[in-house]
Design a protein around this motif. Structure first.
Motif, PDB file in Angstrom:
ATOM      1  N   THR A 517      -0.581   1.892  -4.681  1.00 29.06           N
ATOM      2  CA  THR A 517       0.439   0.966  -4.300  1.00 29.06           C
ATOM      3  C   THR A 517       0.117  -0.252  -4.903  1.00 29.06           C
ATOM      4  OG1 THR A 517       2.263   0.325  -2.799  1.00 29.06           O
ATOM      5  CG2 THR A 517      -0.130   0.652  -2.069  1.00 29.06           C
ATOM      6  N   LYS A 518       1.099  -1.153  -4.856  1.00 23.82           N
ATOM      7  CA  LYS A 518       0.987  -2.519  -5.049  1.00 23.82           C
ATOM      8  C   LYS A 518       0.732  -3.280  -3.741  1.00 23.82           C
ATOM      9  CE  LYS A 518       4.009  -2.822  -9.125  1.00 23.82           C
ATOM     10  NZ  LYS A 518       5.287  -3.620  -9.759  1.00 23.82           N
ATOM     11  N   ASP A 519      -0.029  -4.271  -3.569  1.00 26.21           N
ATOM     12  CA  ASP A 519      -0.333  -5.081  -2.524  1.00 26.21           C
ATOM     13  C   ASP A 519       0.852  -5.488  -1.778  1.00 26.21           C
ATOM     14  OD1 ASP A 519      -0.776  -6.891  -4.887  1.00 26.21           O
ATOM     15  OD2 ASP A 519      -0.667  -8.426  -3.152  1.00 26.21           O
ATOM     16  N   GLU A 520       0.976  -5.538  -0.532  1.00 23.41           N
ATOM     17  CA  GLU A 520       2.088  -5.705   0.218  1.00 23.41           C
ATOM     18  C   GLU A 520       2.052  -6.904   1.416  1.00 23.41           C
ATOM     19  OE1 GLU A 520       3.730  -1.104   0.521  1.00 23.41           O
ATOM     20  OE2 GLU A 520       2.666  -2.066   2.107  1.00 23.41           O
ATOM     21  N   GLN A 521       2.858  -7.798   1.491  1.00 27.60           N
ATOM     22  CA  GLN A 521       2.762  -8.423   2.814  1.00 27.60           C
ATOM     23  C   GLN A 521       2.658  -7.633   4.162  1.00 27.60           C
ATOM     24  OE1 GLN A 521       1.399 -11.738   1.927  1.00 27.60           O
ATOM     25  NE2 GLN A 521       3.196 -12.742   3.035  1.00 27.60           N
ATOM     26  N   PRO A 522       2.181  -7.901   5.329  1.00 30.52           N
ATOM     27  CA  PRO A 522       2.175  -7.294   6.389  1.00 30.52           C
ATOM     28  C   PRO A 522       3.756  -7.074   6.921  1.00 30.52           C
ATOM     29  CG  PRO A 522       0.799  -9.270   6.685  1.00 30.52           C
ATOM     30  CD  PRO A 522       1.574  -9.339   5.526  1.00 30.52           C
ATOM     31  N   GLN A 523       4.076  -5.661   7.340  1.00 27.82           N
ATOM     32  CA  GLN A 523       5.435  -5.349   7.504  1.00 27.82           C
ATOM     33  C   GLN A 523       5.367  -4.867   9.128  1.00 27.82           C
ATOM     34  OE1 GLN A 523       8.101  -6.079   5.915  1.00 27.82           O
ATOM     35  NE2 GLN A 523       7.062  -7.001   4.133  1.00 27.82           N
ATOM     36  N   LEU A 524       6.058  -4.909  10.061  1.00 27.75           N
ATOM     37  CA  LEU A 524       6.318  -4.508  11.459  1.00 27.75           C
ATOM     38  C   LEU A 524       6.601  -2.853  11.049  1.00 27.75           C
ATOM     39  CD1 LEU A 524       5.661  -4.752  14.323  1.00 27.75           C
ATOM     40  CD2 LEU A 524       8.235  -5.713  14.120  1.00 27.75           C
ATOM     41  N   ARG A 537      -0.324  -2.679   2.998  1.00 25.07           N
ATOM     42  CA  ARG A 537      -1.171  -1.753   2.339  1.00 25.07           C
ATOM     43  C   ARG A 537      -1.664  -2.822   0.964  1.00 25.07           C
ATOM     44  NH1 ARG A 537       2.313   3.369   0.567  1.00 25.07           N
ATOM     45  NH2 ARG A 537       3.502   1.371   0.202  1.00 25.07           N
ATOM     46  N   ASP A 538      -2.918  -2.683   0.711  1.00 19.76           N
ATOM     47  CA  ASP A 538      -3.457  -3.838  -0.228  1.00 19.76           C
ATOM     48  C   ASP A 538      -4.699  -3.306  -1.026  1.00 19.76           C
ATOM     49  OD1 ASP A 538      -4.099  -6.156  -1.514  1.00 19.76           O
ATOM     50  OD2 ASP A 538      -4.260  -7.379   0.142  1.00 19.76           O
ATOM     51  N   PRO A 539      -4.463  -2.689  -2.164  1.00 16.02           N
ATOM     52  CA  PRO A 539      -5.586  -2.285  -2.973  1.00 16.02           C
ATOM     53  C   PRO A 539      -6.130  -3.560  -4.109  1.00 16.02           C
ATOM     54  CG  PRO A 539      -3.600  -1.499  -4.116  1.00 16.02           C
ATOM     55  CD  PRO A 539      -3.191  -2.343  -2.929  1.00 16.02           C
ATOM     56  N   SER A 540      -5.699  -4.611  -3.817  1.00 15.61           N
ATOM     57  CA  SER A 540      -5.618  -5.596  -5.138  1.00 15.61           C
ATOM     58  C   SER A 540      -7.054  -6.058  -5.257  1.00 15.61           C
ATOM     59  CB  SER A 540      -5.017  -6.826  -4.879  1.00 15.61           C
ATOM     60  OG  SER A 540      -5.189  -7.428  -3.539  1.00 15.61           O
ATOM     61  N   PHE A 541      -8.119  -5.887  -4.283  1.00 15.00           N
ATOM     62  CA  PHE A 541      -9.335  -6.349  -4.571  1.00 15.00           C
ATOM     63  C   PHE A 541     -10.335  -5.191  -4.938  1.00 15.00           C
ATOM     64  CE2 PHE A 541      -7.636  -9.220  -1.616  1.00 15.00           C
ATOM     65  CZ  PHE A 541      -7.774 -10.615  -2.055  1.00 15.00           C
ATOM     66  N   GLY A 542      -9.638  -4.098  -5.305  1.00 13.50           N
ATOM     67  CA  GLY A 542     -10.491  -2.955  -5.993  1.00 13.50           C
ATOM     68  C   GLY A 542     -11.428  -2.284  -5.186  1.00 13.50           C
ATOM     69  N   ALA A 543     -11.368  -2.495  -4.085  1.00 12.45           N
ATOM     70  CA  ALA A 543     -12.463  -1.716  -3.387  1.00 12.45           C
ATOM     71  C   ALA A 543     -11.705  -0.817  -1.956  1.00 12.45           C
ATOM     72  CB  ALA A 543     -13.359  -2.798  -2.728  1.00 12.45           C
ATOM     73  N   PRO A 544     -12.458   0.059  -1.494  1.00  9.19           N
ATOM     74  CA  PRO A 544     -11.704   1.159  -0.424  1.00  9.19           C
ATOM     75  C   PRO A 544     -12.276   0.420   0.710  1.00  9.19           C
ATOM     76  CG  PRO A 544     -13.690   2.007  -1.470  1.00  9.19           C
ATOM     77  CD  PRO A 544     -13.622   0.984  -2.350  1.00  9.19           C
TER      78      PRO A 544
END
Length: 894
Positions: A517-524, A537-544
């Protein structure tokens, strides 16, 4: 913990004839080496690297990072305090100071610092035993100008006679500031038992005494004798292309001379032959009882890629089931254990095992010593196994493969000293390398862990020695030891039968899959009665990796000292209960903490996402089922009281600055007040407090990183099962408004020679605009205030201007610690500075003001370097109610 081991790269690895041939082959000026070594980098690192050597011998590592919004550089000179002349202790440190104070090209004493500050950057330096490191960061578009000013340090420093005399006072102030610092005091006493022929046995800070007289000519000689381009390493990071960075470096740094220098110090053994075993006893100022065992070993530099000493330290320092730490902790003898390998110099290293003792542990020092040697015997007999090495190597490889970016300045200054220690191709990976299990090599280093090769150190506030260390006035004594051999000592350990080696680590991540997924801002995601759960959800830094924050708010919050001390003790008890079980998780890259907030308790986890849910469930289970053990409670209560009481030995300016918080924030109290209240806590009172406060709680949670929605929903279910969730009002601290009362002047009455002074200005309101204006003012004043009070007036070493945000209320503080002036004089000097600066500000050009403003904007909008930084930013905003999660951007755009 993984430890960095260093190896000295052979000097003069390109001979002069080779350089002459290359110079003829390639264009004039500075050149790269044909077939330059490829710098191996993490698969998760998308930066471009280029290693080159200039014609003058300067090694350079260029780093192109197109996404960087801060540039940085670090230059290490491979000379340090070990190279001080015998009659001029502290000369290397003094030279480090002097290089900042004007060059032929930029003679103004503040030219470099003001340029860096005006363009959103910071700078600093330090002097180590065998190198001196200078570094800065700045807005990328001003990197070339900064490099021009920076390079002149090493080309044509002025060594202005006037400032040569003044800066001695700064050195002396720095020395004075460390006089009541226990780590420095211990360091100084340790020198008294070292080999007197070893340069590390000398006083290394410098003082008015060691630098007395007219020493400018000696300073010039020292610079010429020890500063040569081929004995330096430079790291430059920018968002420009490698070609551009190379051109700038060639233009700016080619003029550094390559000289015939005095050879670097070649240290003898740390301890003279026959000097060990010895016991050193010395007095501390803090109420800490320390016991350490240090074993000198040969150089570890040649084995940086196998790390035999780190392998042993990782076993000795393990805190899992059956470990030395766990068994001694269960006995109530120790508070902590740290085992660490230490590179002393190119010829010497040390393995140290340090214990912080409890009151009960004082009477069991011989038992602790016997248990240590029993564990060493256990390692010798059963611990040197390929699978253990491979497990450590696998963890290290995981950390490297999923390495994330860090602050550019910190990255640069970590790399530049290592350019002489590792071959270029291993420069980035060296701290993580464990290439080959070599049982014979490990046994060779283990063979030095013997009773006849040991320095035992015993430190505490009640120790009275028969000698006095001359520089820090520390009471100490030294005695020879007559110890039996290792096996005999080990056999004396009554706890030997309880000691076991670690089992295979159950927390090694099994799944390293990344969410798609693309990185997201926090959502309630979930808002139930008693639970608000946010997901980003945030995979933007490439690490699990992922971060989890769980705040457990209690009724009325922790608004009294009684609430604070009970909550603090409960958090320590829970961590104590979990430590042996959870320590392997920390080794496997999954860390957790349990702390307190104004609202209640906070659980935080960070690291690989694979096993976070498992560890979180276990923490919640222990918390929900917890019943305090009176003996453990008494042990941890006394430890916490000692920690709070020890605050009075902190540096004076830190005590004064903390006083602002204690005075103005409703939920902040002086540590002595908390210690007094903690003395009243026992198992019954804690149980009663838990029943009252934890019977109904409100949870706010944030999950960020490599999480799916299903992971968040499972977390919500675990929170519902593990905690009595109810809708509650979340308590927040109140900040006292100074309103029309003007700035707050804070000073402390302490038993120290130095004076501490803080002048705090509070923003008129809680708005982001006021916070931004205070931040901008602090940035504009930081460098001139430092230059005026420290460089020009020499009023103290610590001279600081900093934004000061108390909860939502902005502000700024002027902070000074001085050995030569009292609080009244410091207040007058600060007031005079502000009066003079008001006129300067009125005359400031629009372009100068815009530079400062853009510098602050750059800092506010600087990208998160890694997942942890972004998680912390999200959590800070959530804690303060900025659910758009962009408070810094809002300030920047005001």
């Amino acid at each position: 913990m993984l430890h960095t081991l260093l190896r000295a790269r052979p000097r003069n690895w390109l001979t002069l004839p080779v350089l002459m041939i290359l110079a003829a082959m390639l264009s004039a000026g500075c050149t790269t080496v044909p077939d330059a070594p490829e710098v191996r980098q993490s698969p998760n690192d998308d930066r471009l690297y280029q290693f080159l050597t200039l014609d003058n011998g300067l090694d350079v590592l260029l780093i192109e990072d197109p996404d960087a919004d801060k540039a940085a550089a670090s230059l290490s000179v491979y000379r340090g305090s070990h190279d001080d002349p015998d009659e001029r202790e502290g000369m290397a440190h003094f030279l480090e100071h002097m290089l900042f104070l004007g060059t032929d090209k930029y003679p103004d004493v503040d030219a470099y610092g003001s340029y860096i500050a005006r363009h959103g950057g910071r700078h600093n330096a330090y002097t180590a035993a065998d190198h001196t490191n200078y570094f800065f960061d700045i807005q990328p578009e001003y990197l070339d100008g900064a490099l021009d000013r920076f390079s002149q340090f090493f080309i044509a420093p002025r060594f202005d006679p006037d400032y040569t005399e003044r800066e001695k006072s700064a050195i002396h102030s720095e020395y004075q500031m460390q006089l009541r610092n226990d780590p420095w005091r211990g360091f100084a006493v340790r020198k008294q038992v070292m080999n007197p022929e070893h340069p590390g046995s000398r006083f290394n800070i410098g003082s008015l005494e060691t630098l007395s007289g007219d020493i400018r000519d000696e300073l010039l000689t020292f610079f010429a004798d020890h500063h040569s381009a081929d004995e330096m390493g430079l790291v430059v990071i920018g968002n420009q292309s490698l070609n551009t960075l190379q051109a700038w470096v060639e233009e700016r740094f080619a003029a550094i001379e390559r000289r015939e220098t005095v050879p670097a110090a070649d240290p003898p053994p740390l301890f003279a032959e026959g000097a060990l075993p010895k016991q050193l006893r010395y007095q501390t100022l803090r109420d800490n009882e320390l016991l350490s065992f240090s074993f000198p070993v040969p150089s570890i530099d040649p084995y940086y890629d196998r790390q035999p000493l780190s392998y042993l330290a990782n076993l000795l320092g393990h805190e899992g089931e059956g470990s030395l730490h766990q068994i001694l902790r269960e006995q109530g003898w120790i508070e902590s254990l740290v085992a660490s390998p230490q590179r002393s110099d190119q010829n010497n290293a040390m393995l140290s095992v340090r214990f912080r003792l409890t009151d009960q542990g004082r009477a069991h020092q011989d038992d602790i010593k016997a248990a240590l040697f029993a564990y060493i015997e256990l390692i010798d007999n059963y611990g040197i196994e390929a699978w253990r090495y491979e497990e450590q190597a696998a963890i290290a490889q995981l950390e490297f493969d999923f390495q994330e970016k860090t602050n550019p300045s910190a990255y640069a200054y970590r790399l530049s000293p290592n350019m002489r220690l590792f071959p270029p191709e291993d420069l980035l990976q060296a701290p993580y390398l464990m290439r080959e299990f070599d049982a014979l090599l490990i046994r060779r280093f283990l063979s030095y862990l013997r009773p006849d090769n040991i320095l035992v150190e015993r430190a505490g506030p009640d120790i009275e020695g028969d000698r006095t260390e001359p520089w820090f006035n520390v009471s100490y004594s030294v005695e020879a030891l007559d110890l039996p051999d290792r096996s005999t000592l080990a056999a004396q350990a009554g706890l030997a039968g309880q000691l076991t080696l670690p089992d295979p680590n159950p927390f090694l991540p099994e799944s390293l899959a990344m969410i798609d997924t693309k990185d997201e801002q926090p959502q309630l995601l979930i808002s139930d009665p008693g639970l608000d759960l946010w997901l980003a959800r945030d995979p933007s830094f490439g690490a699990p990796r992922a971060s989890t924050y769980i705040e457990i708010a209690v009724h009325d919050g922790l608004n009294t000292r009684t609430d604070q001390v009970h909550a603090r003790l409960l958090s320590r008890l829970i961590q104590h209960e979990l430590n042996a079980y959870a320590y392997p998780a920390e080794l496997a890259g999954l860390r957790y903490d349990i702390g307190t907030t104004t609202a209640g308790l906070r659980i935080s986890l960070s690291g690989f996402s694979d096993k976070q849910a498992l560890l979180t469930r276990d923490i919640l289970q222990v918390l929900s089922e917890f019943e305090p053990d009176p003996d453990i409670l008494a042990l941890l209560r006394d430890e916490q009281i000692r920690n709070w009481r020890n605050f009075r030995t902190e540096r004076v300016y830190q005590q004064a600055f903390s006083g602002v918080n204690h005075l103005l924030v409703s939920t902040s109290w002086h540590p002595d007040e908390l210690a007094d209240r903690m003395q009243q806590v026992d198992a019954d009172s804690l149980q009663a407090w838990m029943l009252q406060k934890l019977g109904a709680v409100k949870v706010t949670a944030l999950l960020h990183g490599n999480f799916e929605v299903s992971d968040a929903r499972e977390m919500a279910e675990a929170l519902h099962r593990g905690l009595p969730l109810r809708p509650l009002h979340r308590a927040e601290p109140q900040v006292l408004s100074l309103a029309e009362r003007g700035p707050l002047r804070m000073q402390v009455d302490v038993d120290q020679d130095d004076a501490g002074f803080v002048l705090y200005f509070q923003a008129p309101d809680d708005s982001l605009q006021s916070r931004g204006l205070m931040g901008l003012t602090a940035q504009m004043l930081r460098n001139p205030y430092f230059t005026d009070l420290r460089t020009e007036q020499q009023l103290g070493y610590a001279v600081i201007t900093t934004p000061t945000v108390l909860h939502r209320r902005g502000g700024m503080s002027f902070i000074v610690q001085s050995p030569v002036a009292g609080p009244d004089a410091l207040f007058e000097a600060t007031r005079n500075f502000l009066t003079a600066y008001r006129d300067y500000l009125a005359d400031m050009t629009a372009s100068e003001f815009e530079s400062h403003k853009q510098g602050l904007i750059t800092q506010l909008l600087q990208q998160d370097q890694n997942l942890a930084e972004r998680s912390q930013r999200f959590w800070r905003d959530l804690d303060l109610g900025f659910i758009s999660f962009d408070s810094q951007a809002q300030i920047a755009h005001l």
